[in-house]
Design a protein around this motif. Structure first.
Motif, PDB file in Angstrom:
ATOM      1  N   CYS A  43       0.835  -1.206   0.000  1.00 37.22           N
ATOM      2  CA  CYS A  43       0.000   0.000   0.000  1.00 37.22           C
ATOM      3  C   CYS A  43       0.868   1.254   0.000  1.00 37.22           C
ATOM      4  CB  CYS A  43      -0.911   0.005   1.231  1.00 37.22           C
ATOM      5  SG  CYS A  43      -2.285  -1.163   1.148  1.00 37.22           S
ATOM      6  N   ASP A  46       2.383   1.820  -3.397  1.00 37.07           N
ATOM      7  CA  ASP A  46       1.392   2.346  -4.333  1.00 37.07           C
ATOM      8  C   ASP A  46       1.163   3.838  -4.103  1.00 37.07           C
ATOM      9  OD1 ASP A  46       1.072  -0.142  -5.476  1.00 37.07           O
ATOM     10  OD2 ASP A  46      -0.722  -0.656  -4.329  1.00 37.07           O
ATOM     11  N   ILE A  47       1.065   4.224  -2.834  1.00 37.81           N
ATOM     12  CA  ILE A  47       0.875   5.633  -2.502  1.00 37.81           C
ATOM     13  C   ILE A  47       2.064   6.459  -2.971  1.00 37.81           C
ATOM     14  CG2 ILE A  47       0.696   7.282  -0.583  1.00 37.81           C
ATOM     15  CD1 ILE A  47      -0.790   5.023   0.959  1.00 37.81           C
ATOM     16  N   ARG A  50       2.231   7.179  -6.674  1.00 37.11           N
ATOM     17  CA  ARG A  50       1.294   8.206  -7.132  1.00 37.11           C
ATOM     18  C   ARG A  50       1.701   9.605  -6.685  1.00 37.11           C
ATOM     19  NH1 ARG A  50      -2.556   4.347  -5.118  1.00 37.11           N
ATOM     20  NH2 ARG A  50      -2.998   5.738  -3.355  1.00 37.11           N
ATOM     21  N   ALA A  60      -2.715   7.930   5.363  1.00 34.85           N
ATOM     22  CA  ALA A  60      -2.899   7.522   3.967  1.00 34.85           C
ATOM     23  C   ALA A  60      -2.805   6.011   3.822  1.00 34.85           C
ATOM     24  CB  ALA A  60      -1.856   8.202   3.084  1.00 34.85           C
ATOM     25  N   ILE A  61      -1.871   5.392   4.537  1.00 40.11           N
ATOM     26  CA  ILE A  61      -1.715   3.935   4.467  1.00 40.11           C
ATOM     27  C   ILE A  61      -2.944   3.249   5.046  1.00 40.11           C
ATOM     28  CG2 ILE A  61      -0.376   1.967   5.314  1.00 40.11           C
ATOM     29  CD1 ILE A  61       2.075   3.864   5.304  1.00 40.11           C
ATOM     30  N   ARG A  63      -5.959   4.383   5.209  1.00 37.78           N
ATOM     31  CA  ARG A  63      -7.068   4.562   4.278  1.00 37.78           C
ATOM     32  C   ARG A  63      -6.931   3.606   3.091  1.00 37.78           C
ATOM     33  NH1 ARG A  63      -6.014   9.377   2.980  1.00 37.78           N
ATOM     34  NH2 ARG A  63      -7.083  10.341   4.757  1.00 37.78           N
ATOM     35  N   GLU A  64      -5.717   3.497   2.572  1.00 38.74           N
ATOM     36  CA  GLU A  64      -5.479   2.630   1.412  1.00 38.74           C
ATOM     37  C   GLU A  64      -5.764   1.172   1.744  1.00 38.74           C
ATOM     38  OE1 GLU A  64      -3.619   2.350  -2.664  1.00 38.74           O
ATOM     39  OE2 GLU A  64      -4.273   4.055  -1.470  1.00 38.74           O
ATOM     40  N   ALA A  65      -5.357   0.738   2.935  1.00 38.88           N
ATOM     41  CA  ALA A  65      -5.512  -0.662   3.335  1.00 38.88           C
ATOM     42  C   ALA A  65      -6.881  -0.956   3.940  1.00 38.88           C
ATOM     43  CB  ALA A  65      -4.418  -1.035   4.338  1.00 38.88           C
TER      44      ALA A  65
END
Length: 239
Positions: A43, A46-47, A50, A60-61, A63-65
């Motif tokens: 994750c 990937d963040i 971007r 952010a991690i 939220r992504e996971a």
């Protein structure tokens, strides 16, 4: 030792008594802590692809996971620890890519002499380049993490610097093995220590890739890779 605690148990323990944290939905997947760490590393990568390393935050991690903030803190003591493991993951990917380059030469039609050596080296360089071109953001992230890790090393975090060093040591070993294979298959011998040739060649290719990431001039890098193949082949003679 592998931690077999499931992450839904840890998430539940880290959430307030009134329910899960509001920062992200709690994942219902029953993963071990080691499996969750691997998921969070992906994750984070990937963040970072971007938005760069600066975009990699605990929130952010999470939220992504789709997990709680507490789970991210449970898996990684600090952002530096996470970045180190992100770098380790990229090192693994580079090693895998190098093996693909070797495989490309292994499937090539037999050729002999300097012309054959030049052809095999060219095949390997093209295979390497296809990996870079297919995912330029991943390669850009590799440079970004390497730079960040070196800054951490200068700030007193040797582990981060060691990861970057290992990245280049792996590349040196893989390219050395590649050049040995090319020479063996074409009946050629190197006139200089092959490890030194690999080291210098990697430095040149590294510069070409970085320049391409800046200007995206594919024609220029194609010519550059041909020149590298010619220069490498010139350092061998028939056995």
């Amino acid at each position: 030792m592998t931690d077999t605690t499931t992450t839904d148990e840890v998430t539940a323990a880290s959430a307030p008594s009134g329910g899960p944290t509001a920062s992200a939905p709690v994942s219902t997947a029953r993963l071990t802590a080691d499996e969750r760490r691997r998921q969070l590393i992906e994750c984070a990568l990937d963040i970072a692809e971007r938005g760069g390393i600066g975009a990699v935050t605990v929130r952010a991690i999470a939220r992504e996971a789709g997990i709680s903030l507490g789970m991210v803190h449970y898996c990684f003591a600090s952002k530096e620890a996470l970045l180190t493991e992100m770098a380790e993951r990229l090192v693994y990917e580079l090693s895998t890519a190098s093996q693909m380059v070797l495989a490309a030469v292994g499937h090539a039609t037999q050729a002999d002499g300097r012309a054959g050596l030049r052809e095999f080296v060219g095949i390997g360089l093209k295979a390497m380049w296809s990996i870079v071109e297919a995912n330029p953001n991943r390669r850009l992230l590799t440079y970004e993490i390497a730079t960040h890790a070196m800054r951490l090393r200068e700030a007193g975090s040797p582990d981060a610097g060691d990861v970057v060093g290992e990245q280049y040591r792996i590349m040196d070993r893989e390219v050395t093995a590649f050049l040995v294979e090319c020479a063996d298959r074409t009946g050629m011998v190197w006139t200089e220590p092959v490890a030194s040739i690999a080291h210098r060649s990697l430095s040149i290719v590294d510069g070409l890739v970085l320049r391409w990431l800046v200007d995206r001039d594919t024609d220029a890098i194609a010519l550059g890779l041909v020149e590298v193949a010619n220069a490498i082949a010139a350092k061998a003679v028939e056995s």
